[in-house]
Every structure is written in C-alpha cells, then in structure tokens.
Design a protein around this motif. Structure first.
Motif, short mmCIF file in Angstrom:
data_model
loop_
_atom_site.label_atom_id
_atom_site.label_comp_id
_atom_site.label_asym_id
_atom_site.label_seq_id
_atom_site.Cartn_x
_atom_site.Cartn_y
_atom_site.Cartn_z
N ALA A 62 -12.20 4.93 31.29
CA ALA A 62 -12.79 3.93 32.34
C ALA A 62 -12.96 4.52 33.57
O ALA A 62 -12.08 5.18 34.24
N PRO A 63 -14.16 4.83 33.85
CA PRO A 63 -14.43 5.43 35.49
C PRO A 63 -14.02 4.59 36.54
O PRO A 63 -14.18 3.26 36.37
N ASP A 64 -13.60 5.09 37.47
CA ASP A 64 -13.13 4.42 38.77
C ASP A 64 -14.51 4.16 39.67
O ASP A 64 -14.75 5.05 40.53
N VAL A 65 -15.06 2.96 39.51
CA VAL A 65 -16.23 2.87 40.30
C VAL A 65 -15.91 2.59 41.66
O VAL A 65 -16.58 3.04 42.47
N GLU A 66 -14.89 1.91 41.93
CA GLU A 66 -14.65 1.59 43.19
C GLU A 66 -14.21 3.03 44.14
O GLU A 66 -14.58 3.04 45.43
N PHE A 67 -13.59 4.00 43.46
CA PHE A 67 -13.40 5.09 44.03
C PHE A 67 -14.74 5.87 44.41
O PHE A 67 -14.86 6.28 45.57
N VAL A 68 -15.65 5.90 43.63
CA VAL A 68 -16.85 6.32 43.97
C VAL A 68 -17.76 5.66 45.02
O VAL A 68 -18.14 6.08 45.68
N ARG A 69 -17.54 4.48 44.91
CA ARG A 69 -18.22 3.53 45.81
C ARG A 69 -17.77 3.85 47.32
O ARG A 69 -18.32 3.95 48.17
N PHE A 70 -16.34 4.01 47.34
CA PHE A 70 -15.64 4.13 48.70
C PHE A 70 -16.13 5.61 49.32
O PHE A 70 -16.31 5.94 50.30
N MET A 71 -16.36 6.55 48.17
CA MET A 71 -16.55 7.92 48.65
C MET A 71 -18.09 7.87 49.12
O MET A 71 -18.26 8.53 50.37
N PHE A 72 -19.06 7.15 48.75
CA PHE A 72 -20.34 7.03 49.46
C PHE A 72 -20.28 6.22 50.75
O PHE A 72 -21.26 6.58 51.59
N GLU A 73 -19.53 5.26 50.81
CA GLU A 73 -19.36 4.30 51.93
C GLU A 73 -18.92 5.48 53.11
O GLU A 73 -19.52 5.33 54.35
N GLN A 74 -18.01 6.24 52.84
CA GLN A 74 -17.54 7.46 53.84
C GLN A 74 -18.63 8.29 54.16
O GLN A 74 -18.71 8.42 55.29
N ASP A 75 -19.38 8.71 53.11
CA ASP A 75 -20.46 9.79 53.44
C ASP A 75 -21.49 9.20 54.57
O ASP A 75 -22.04 9.84 55.25
#
Length: 276
Positions: A62-75
């Motif tokens: 199961a992919p950690d979608v929120e982790f990736v979302r947070f990553m792009f928000e930081q970027d």
C-alpha cells in the motif's frame, strides 16, 4: 507489476523481466521464493501463470500517498518548518531485542537520525506514525516522545548545521541527481517515442526503482534546513512529469502504483501550471 486487482500476469512478468536483463530461470526462482514465503499464490505455470498477492503482501504494498503529498507540498513551499524538532527515545529490554531492532529500523525509515544511544530526531511531526509503530511491536510503554525548539548537539546550535551533521545530505543529494538524470531521459523518451505495453511497464518499473533509491534515505527535511538549490526538488518535479504521462498512457491493466498516486500527481501538475 501488481495490478489493481492484486494480480500479476505471468506473461507480462517474464517479458518485462527479460527486458530488464533477467533470465527466465531467475524469474522462476524469484516466483518460487515469493510463493514459498506466502507473499503470492500461483495459478498455472511459467508465462501462463497468474500470481495473486496475499492480503499481507497487499498491506505492505500500500503506497504512502500522504507521504508523497507532503513531499511535494514541501517542494513548492507549502509546508514551511515551524522551528520545532521532534524527538523519540526508547529503552526496550534485551528480552525484546527483535522488537527493539524493528523499532530502530522503523524510526530510521520514518526519517529519524540518531542523536545518541536510543535517542532519535526528526524535523517533521511523526508522533502518529511512531505510536502506530510502537503499538504494532507492543513496546508503547518503552518509548518517550517530546519536542524542542532549542536543540543543541555538542556545540552545534544552528538548525541547518545540525541537519548537515545528523543526515548524510551529500549522499542524498547525489541520489537525487542520479534520479534527475534518469527522469530527464525518461521524460524525453515518453514524449518522443510511442511505447508498447511492455515498454511502458519497463519504464514504470525503472522509474519507480530510481525514485525508491533516491527517497528511501531522504528524511524530507524542510527547505530551511537544506542547502539551496536542493537537488531533490527538481528531481521530484521531473518524476511528477513522467508520472503524469504514464497515467495518460496506461493500458487496460494499470499498475497500482501510479493510479494510487494519481490525485497527488494531478495536484502537482495544477500547482506547476501544467493543467487548467
């Protein structure tokens, strides 16, 4: 290669593996091991087989979608650092050594860096993930979490210098530069070449592997703690462009990975001004 219905088509598996340089014998041995370990069940043999992921495997995939979302928000600067360090300490008895080792490994996977024995720090809020990790290992009574706005390690007080001291930023940046080079070549290939189903799957797997190699050791430090410009920002932006094209060209049996991240990728595209 796991599709949305939790299956892997044997024919696709062998064909893509061959394209990636694996022999049929290597694939057979890998499949045999996965089945023996209880990660997949198998119907049929060889290229006519259908592999089905077990429930336990699907949970790990199961992919950690929120982790990736947070990553792009930081970027894009939408998740600025509040100056707060998040720390966890644990003292798990020797009798529970496997749980102690698993707790330490889990903390590192969440981006934690060791300050000293049994004490780890992150720049991001991670208490919910730590609670879940400790509960799953049945060691909740053995961990302590707290925050600090004035962390000092030795004589180092500057947050940026603390980050450079605790995390291997040069190595992480080098991984991102490698990812950027690969994503740039992949994007050019997707734009200029009409790929068949096998080639699309191969590109998907190669891109996912490079992304994983770059992201696994990345603690997702906020921009305020990183040297600027940070290689990860541009690399991840390029990967998002590749993902967008892959989402648009997926065939009748889409892989779970890019469908699961579809909403995040579309958000990235919106903020980058690539779609209306």
């Amino acid at each position: 290669m796991v599709r949305e219905d939790a299956t892997i088509d044997g024919g696709e598996l062998y064909t893509v593996a061959n394209a990636l340089g694996m022999t049929d014998q290597q694939v057979r041995l890998c499949v045999r091991r996965l089945v023996a370990d209880g990660q997949f069940t198998q119907q049929g043999r060889g290229r006519k087989a259908i592999l089905r992921a077990t429930a336990a495997t699907m949970r790990t995939l199961a992919p950690d979608v929120e982790f990736v979302r947070f990553m792009f928000e930081q970027d894009r600067g939408a998740a600025p650092w509040d100056g707060c360090w998040h720390l966890v300490a644990f003292a798990i008895p020797e009798a529970a050594r496997p749980a102690r080792d698993a707790m330490r490994d889990g903390i590192v996977r969440l981006g934690g860096a060791p300050v000293q024995g049994g004490l780890y720090v992150s720049a991001n809020a991670w208490e919910a993930q730590l609670d879940a990790l400790a509960a799953g290992l049945e060691v909740s009574d053995h961990i302590t979490t707290f925050t600090s706005a004035d962390l000092r390690i030795g004589q180092t007080e500057s947050p940026r210098r603390i980050a450079a001291r605790l995390w291997p930023l040069d190595d992480i940046a080098a991984r991102h530069r490698r990812l950027l080079d690969f994503a740039r070549r992949t994007l050019r290939r997707l734009r200029e070449t009409e790929l068949d189903d096998t080639e699309l799957l191969t590109v998907t797997i190669e891109l996912a592997a490079e992304f994983t190699r770059a992201m696994e050791p990345d603690p997702l430090l906020p921009p305020q703690l990183l040297p600027q410009p940070w290689a990860g920002t541009k690399a991840r932006g390029m990967v998002a462009e590749c993902w967008s094209l892959l989402l648009a060209t997926e065939t009748h049996a889409p892989t779970r990975l890019f469908r699961a991240y579809g909403d995040v990728i579309r958000d990235v595209a919106v903020h980058a001004g690539r779609v209306s």
